[in-house]
Design an enzyme around this catalytic site. Sequence first.
Site, PDB file in Angstrom:
ATOM      1  N   GLN A   1     -33.146 -93.540 121.489  1.00  9.51           N
ATOM      2  CA  GLN A   1     -34.529 -93.473 121.946  1.00  9.51           C
ATOM      3  C   GLN A   1     -35.501 -94.117 120.956  1.00  9.51           C
ATOM      4  O   GLN A   1     -35.190 -94.308 119.784  1.00  9.51           O
ATOM      5  CB  GLN A   1     -34.926 -92.011 122.168  1.00  9.51           C
ATOM      6  CG  GLN A   1     -34.241 -91.370 123.372  1.00  9.51           C
ATOM      7  CD  GLN A   1     -34.809 -90.001 123.645  1.00  9.51           C
ATOM      8  OE1 GLN A   1     -34.168 -89.000 123.405  1.00  9.51           O
ATOM      9  NE2 GLN A   1     -36.038 -89.961 124.152  1.00  9.51           N
ATOM     10  N   HIS A   2     -36.688 -94.399 121.461  1.00  9.68           N
ATOM     11  CA  HIS A   2     -37.893 -94.751 120.688  1.00  9.68           C
ATOM     12  C   HIS A   2     -37.904 -96.149 120.091  1.00  9.68           C
ATOM     13  O   HIS A   2     -38.956 -96.631 119.687  1.00  9.68           O
ATOM     14  CB  HIS A   2     -38.142 -93.756 119.545  1.00  9.68           C
ATOM     15  CG  HIS A   2     -38.054 -92.322 119.920  1.00  9.68           C
ATOM     16  ND1 HIS A   2     -38.753 -91.792 120.979  1.00  9.68           N
ATOM     17  CD2 HIS A   2     -37.324 -91.305 119.389  1.00  9.68           C
ATOM     18  CE1 HIS A   2     -38.473 -90.492 121.078  1.00  9.68           C
ATOM     19  NE2 HIS A   2     -37.612 -90.183 120.137  1.00  9.68           N
TER      20      HIS A   2
ATOM     21  N   ASP B   1     -30.311 -91.486 124.793  1.00 14.18           N
ATOM     22  CA  ASP B   1     -29.039 -90.805 124.538  1.00 14.18           C
ATOM     23  C   ASP B   1     -29.127 -89.301 124.778  1.00 14.18           C
ATOM     24  O   ASP B   1     -28.167 -88.692 125.262  1.00 14.18           O
ATOM     25  CB  ASP B   1     -28.535 -91.106 123.121  1.00 14.18           C
ATOM     26  CG  ASP B   1     -29.597 -90.951 122.052  1.00 14.18           C
ATOM     27  OD1 ASP B   1     -30.711 -90.482 122.344  1.00 14.18           O
ATOM     28  OD2 ASP B   1     -29.316 -91.323 120.901  1.00 14.18           O
TER      29      ASP B   1
END
Length: 393
Positions: free
Chosen positions: A27-28, A178
Site C-alpha cells: 500500500q501507499h 496487501d
Amino acid sequence: AVRAAVHEALAGQDAGAVKGIGVSGQQHGFVALDAGHEVIRPAKLWCDTETAPEAEELSRETGVQTPAGFTASKILWLKRHEPESFSRLAHVLLPHDYINFVLTGELAMECGDASGTGFFDPVERAFSEPRMNAIDEGLAGCLPALIGPDEAVGGLREEWATEWGLPQGVPVSPGSGDNMMSAIGSGAVRPGVLVMSLGTSGTLFAQAEHAVVDPAGEIAPFCDATGHWMPLLCTLNCTTATEEVRAGTGLEHAALTSLAEEVAPGCDGVSFLPFLAGERTPDWPHASGALLGLREGSLRPGLLYRAAMEGATFALAAGVGRLRKLGVMADELMLVGGGSKNLLWRQVVADVTGLRVRLPAEPESAALGGALQSLALAQDAPLIESLREVRVP
C-alpha cells in the site's frame, strides 16, 4: 519481478487453464507516470519517512491525520523537492495499480487501496476534493477512475499472454493493497475476525459493515476490497526488530528462538521499543528504538530476541483495545505473515491479546486473496457472497 514470478508459478502447470489474475500490492507507494505512461522516478514507498514535514503540513491544513507513509505526503514532497519531475506528472498510481496497468494497458483504482492514499474519503467512498487541493489543484486530473470489487480492470495484453502461454484476454480483477487481499485470503470477510500480520511492518485489521473513524487517528478508516470497510492499525516495525537482533548477534532465527524459549515472559524487566524506522502508530516518524530496564546479563541473545518479539507484539495489541473502544469486537485472531511461522511468537501473541489464535493453512494470505478475488470474477459471482461461502482452512 512479475515476469519471473509468473514463470515460476506456471512451472509444470497447465497455463491454458488459468481463468483469472488478481494482484496484491504494498500500500501507499507513489508511482508517478508522465503523459506517455512512462515512470518518472523511482517510486517512493510507504516506509519512506522523508516526507514527514509534508505529512504534518497536510494534517494541519485538512484536519485529517495524514501519516508520513500515506501517498499524499509523497506527492507533495515531489512537488516541493523535484519540481521538474512534478511538472511531468500526468498519472498517479499505487503499486498494484501500476502492475494492473502493465498487464492490461488500463488505468484504474479501487476503494481499498485508494483509501490509504490520504486524499480519499472512506465514508463517502470517493476522492476528497479538499484533500486533493491541499496537495495540488491539478491532482484530481491525474487520478484514474474508481472501479468496484466485481469489475475487471481489463483483459491480459496479447504480449503477456503469448510470453506466458496464457489464454489471451484473461480477466485481471481489481486487486487491492496487501492488507485488503490478506483479509480475503485469511477469511476475514465477516465481522468478528481480527487479522494480525507479522511482517516487516505489523498490521491489525477486521471487516466492518460501516466506516470506522477514529478521532485519535490511531485506527485507519480504510475500505476493504469487497465493498465493505476495514479499520486497520499499522506499525512500521515488526519483524524488523527480530531481524535486527539476528543481524547483531550473528545467530540464525531458529537458534535465537530456542534461546528465547528459556526466557520468562517479561524478559526480566527489559523492554524493547522497536521504533527502528520511526513509527506510524503512534505517529512518531522521527522516533528511534530503545532498550530499557537493562541489568547485568541482560544483553543475552535469547532475552533480546524475546524482548523484540514482545515489543512488536505489544505495539499491535494496543490496537485490539482501541478497536474494541470503537465498537469493533472480535472472537478470534487469525495470525499471518512471516513472523506467524515462529511457534514462540504465536504463543506471545496469544498471551498478550488473550484471544484464540488461529493460522490459515496458506500463510501467504495476500496472494491467496488475489486468487480468490479473480476466481469470483471468472465465475461471474458477487465477490462478498462468494467469499462467505468459502471456508478457508
